[in-house]
Structures are given as structure tokens and as C-alpha cells.
Design an enzyme around this catalytic site. Structure first.
Site: not given
Ligand code: GDP
Ligand code: IMO
Ligand code: MG
Length: 404
Positions: A12-13, A16-17, A40-41, A111, A125, A205, A282, A284
């Protein structure tokens, strides 16, 4: 650009956004088909940072239609919500919280958005869906039965029970606001396909949070892998044209569970730079080196055709850069992650070191503008994962992208 499934190739994170926002330029429709507001994208639009939890990313672009399976806010005529979407209710959130609390050290680190209990009801169901909410009498009757049951469970867990009247009223009021957007999105998408519209399926995710293929039980409750786009939307597999996997140039994870390449110094360095804090909670993020064992497996499960590497700039000042090429457990070498969580936790990464580039990549817009060592690094990632590299991101904004 054809019909594209975009998924996270790690935990995750992955960014993708940001990548969806780049790809949205060519899409007619953007669909979210699994998960909920646990996602959170982050999208930077005109210098402003938006974090989208439930609404598909790229909503900020005009002229797109958005279908999604759960919703928090209303937007306009360009939004559709599936009538089959399951509702997350207040007792789901409370149960999520209570279960985590009772697990103590064995908690998942969710989360706390109620995702697990809501998916639990879906599988049992006994879930309530958008179609129920569109029929107030039916909804209230079903809700009353669910609340009776869940209030007893909450009480037994030592938590406060919740008022049926309050939940019923607030959900019915929300239902009326959402009514104009609720539709049979399967039919909508199939009509769009007949008219050769291009659809972007926005995964939430990441692969290793998938309920079936992830690091169970430290996962979310939905299918976050490519197949989830088909089951979630009712668009059949043969209508999907390509799968784009998004990965960071390193690895991060929020919540509990094994992260074989976790590195405390790397984590500290990113946090000191103000990077890698969760977009939803938020918290870490835990950080580690690029894990080729995991990403190669993700390529297999998702059928990744193209790889988008984000946050390459995060490694600008790191030297050397480590890449995990295999795991070692009890003297044996592994090329795929083990299914068992405890075994995965005992896996030691086998590293190869690559030279860093010690230069900013931030302003590169073409591959040739990247330092040679950075080019070698992404080439190595592509080779080890077995997927073609199609995009490199060197900053959070739309323009900070190299299209290959
Ligand atoms: P997602 O959940 O996959 O959409 O990713 P998140 O938005 O949760 O976390 C990705 C973080 O990396 C965000 O703060 C983006 O703004 C940031 N981000 C994405 N691509 C880049 C990059 O190439 N460089 C930097 N510095 N930040 C990036
Ligand atoms: P995006 O779309 C990162 C993680 C949680 C936890 C596990 C289960 O932004 O990449 P949940 O609340 O889904 O039951 O939590 O999955 N988790 C994520 N980690 N990015 C996410 O979404 C996540 N959505 C859930 O931190 O470990
Ligand atoms: Mg995210």
C-alpha cells in the site's frame, strides 16, 4: 490507453494516487471496486494536496465519470455508486476498535475504519447494502436486527452500545443525499465498454495486504490484487487490457506484520525528511529496501504488464542502495515469500548493493536526464521483477514524471 487495472505492488501507499492522476488524462471512467476509506491516495492538483479516501483519484479532472462501491461525500453528476456496495456502519468501526484493543500485541494495526467487520458481514451474508438504504422501511428493519445483535456483542466486550434511532436517522438522511448517484454500475460499465470508453480501475491498498495473497493475517479484508477489479465491478477478465503495478523505489508498510527488508536507519532518514507518514491515519510508515522477492511475486499474482516506480527521488542521498534478491530461512534460500506469517517474519533478506547517485533526480523529465546509477537501479528493479518499466516518478506532482 485501453481498460487498465492499476494496483499497488507492495504493502500500500506506493503512490497509486499520483500515477492514477497521470493516467486519468486518457481515461473516460475511473472506478474503485474494493476496500473503503481505509485508503488514502494523495494527488497534488494545482499546487494543492488532496488525500482521497473513497472517491476515485482524479476526480479533480473535468469530464470524468466515477463509479465507486462506497461513498462518503457527494460531488456532482459525474459520480455513480453501485447499488450492491456494502455499507460500513458505526458498529463496524466500534468492533474494529474493540478487536484491535483485545488483541494487544497481536493486533493487526488496522486503520480502525470498520473495514474488517464490514467485510465480515458481507461474507456472512448479513451486510446492509446501498440497495437496502434506498428502501427506508427495509433498511430500518434490517438495521434494527443488526443493531440488536451488535449491541449485545459490544456490551459483552465492555464497550458502549449505540442508539438505533441515531444511526437509522443519520443513515436514512445520508441515503437521500446519495440517492441520485445510486445505480446499477455493472450495466453502466458494460454500456460504456460497448461504446469503446476507456476505464481505469483504481486499486486501493497493495498486493501484500490482499486477504488471500497477502501476509495473512496482517492484511486488509478485500482482494487488493488485479482479480479484485473484476469481482468488484462485474467487468469480465477478458475486457481488461493491461495491468499497471505501482511500486516505490524502496518499501514501506503501515501497521503490524512482517516487513523483511525493514531498516531502521532508512526509516529514520525518511522521517527526518518529513516523508513517509500515513495519508489516512498519520502513522509513521515503516521503511525498508526494495524487495525483489515480494515484487516478483506481485508481478505473478497480478499479471503486471507495466511497472510504475515512484519516489525514486527518495533515494537521492542514499549510498549504497540495497536490493533484496532472495530470502534465507534456516539455511535455505527462498525466491518466493512463504505463506505463513511467522515464517515470513523469520526470513532474512539476501542483499546486493548498488551504488547510489548522490544527486537530485527531482527535475528529470526524461530517462536520459537521470544519473547513470539511477538508470541502472531502475533497470535492475525491472529485470528482477520481470515487468516492463513504463513510468518513473521523481516528485509528488503530476508533471514530476518520466514516461518511458
Ligand atoms: P497511495 O495510497 O498509493 O496513493 O500513496 P499515498 O498517497 O498514501 O502515499 C504516497 C506518498 O508519496 C504521497 O505523499 C505522495 O504525494 C508521494 N509521492 C508519490 N510519488 C512521489 C514521488 O515520485 N516523489 C515524492 N517525493 N513523493 C511522491
Ligand atoms: P492505500 O490505498 C497502506 C493496512 C493497515 C493495516 C491493514 C488492515 O492508501 O494504499 P484495515 O483498516 O484495512 O483493516 O487495516 O492494512 N492498510 C493500508 N496500508 N495503505 C492503505 O491504503 C491501507 N489500507 C489498509 O495499516 O496494516
Ligand atoms: Mg495511501
Amino acid at each position: 490507453m485501453a481498460n487498465t487495472i492499476l494496483i499497488g505492488a507492495q504493502w500500500g501507499d506506493e503512490g497509486k494516487g499520483k500515477i492514477i492522476d497521470v493516467l486519468t488524462a486518457k481515461a473516460d471512467i475511473v472506478v474503485r471496486s474494493q476496500g473503503g476509506n481505509n485508503a488514502g491516495h494523495t494527488v497534488i492538483h494545482r499546487g494543492i494536496k488532496y488525500v482521497l479516501h473513497l472517491i476515485p483519484s482524479g476526480i479533480l479532472r473535468r469530464g470524468k465519470t466515477y463509479g465507486l462501491l462506497k461513498l462518503g461525500i457527494t460531488i456532482g453528476r459525474n459520480l455513480l455508486i453501485s447499488d450492491c456496495a456494502h455499507l460500513v456502519l458505526p458498529y463496524h468501526r466500534l468492533l474494529d476498535e474493540q478487536r484491535e484493543l483485545r488483541q494487544g500485541r497481536a493486533k493487526i494495526g488496522t486503520t480502525k475504519r470498520g473495514i474488517g467487520p464490514a467485510y465480515g458481514d458481507k461474507a456472512a451474508r448479513t451486510g446492509l447494502r446501498m440497495s437496502d438504504l434506498m428502501q427506508p422501511i427495509v433498511f430500518s428493519k434490517k438495521l434494527q436486527a443488526k443493531m440488536f445483535e451488535n449491541n449485545r456483542i459490544l456490551q459483552a466486550l465492555g464497550a458502549k452500545s449505540i442508539s438505533f434511532r441515531e444511526v437509522n436517522e443519520s443513515y436514512l438522511a445520508a441515503g437521500e443525499k446519495l440517492r441520485p448517484f445510486v445505480a446499477n454500475t455493472v450495466v453502466f460499465l458494460h454500456r460504456a465498454l460497448q461504446r469503446d470508453k476507456e476505464i481505469l480501475f483504481e486499486g486501493a491498498q497493495g498486493t501484500f495486504l490482499d486477504i488471500d495473497h497477502g501476509t495473512y493475517p496482517y492484511v486488509t479484508s478485500s482482494n487488493t490484487t488485479a482479480g479484485g477489479a473484476c469481482t468488484g465491478t462485474g467487468v469480465p477478465p477478458h475486457r481488461m487490457d493491461r495491468v499497471v503495478g505501482v511500486m516505490k523505489a524502496y518499501t514501506t508498510r503501515v501497521g503490524e506484520g512482517a516487513l523483511p527488508t525493514e531498516d531502521l536507519r532508512l526509516t529514520q532518514m525518511f522521517h527526518n525528511l518529513g516523508r513517509e507518514f500515513g495519508a489516512t491515519t498519520g502513522r509513521k510508515r515503516r521503511c525498508g529496501w526494495f524487495d525483489a522477492v515480494a515484487t516478483r511475486y506481485a508481478t505473478m499474482i497480478n499479471g503486471i504488464d507495466e511497472l510504475a516506480i515512484t519516489n525514486l527521488d527518495g533515494l537521492d542521498d542514499v549510498d549504497p542502495i540495497r536490493i533484496c534478491v532472495a530470502y534465507r530461512i534456516n539455511g535455505k534460500r527462498l525466491d518466493v515469500p512463504p505463506c505463513d506469517a511467522a515464517q515470513l517474519a523469520n526470513c532474512e533478506p539476501v542483499y546486493e548493493d548498488l551504488p547510489g547517485w548522490s544527486r537530485s533526480t527531482h527535475s528529470a523529465r526524461k530517462s536520459s536526464q537521470l544519473p547513470l546509477a539511477a538508470r541502472e537501479y531502475v533497470k535492475c528493479i525491472s529485470k528482477l521483477t520481470g515487468a516492463k518499466l513504463s513510468m518513473i516518478s521523481v516528485g509528488p506532482a503530476r508533471g514530476e514524471t518520466i514516461i518511458l
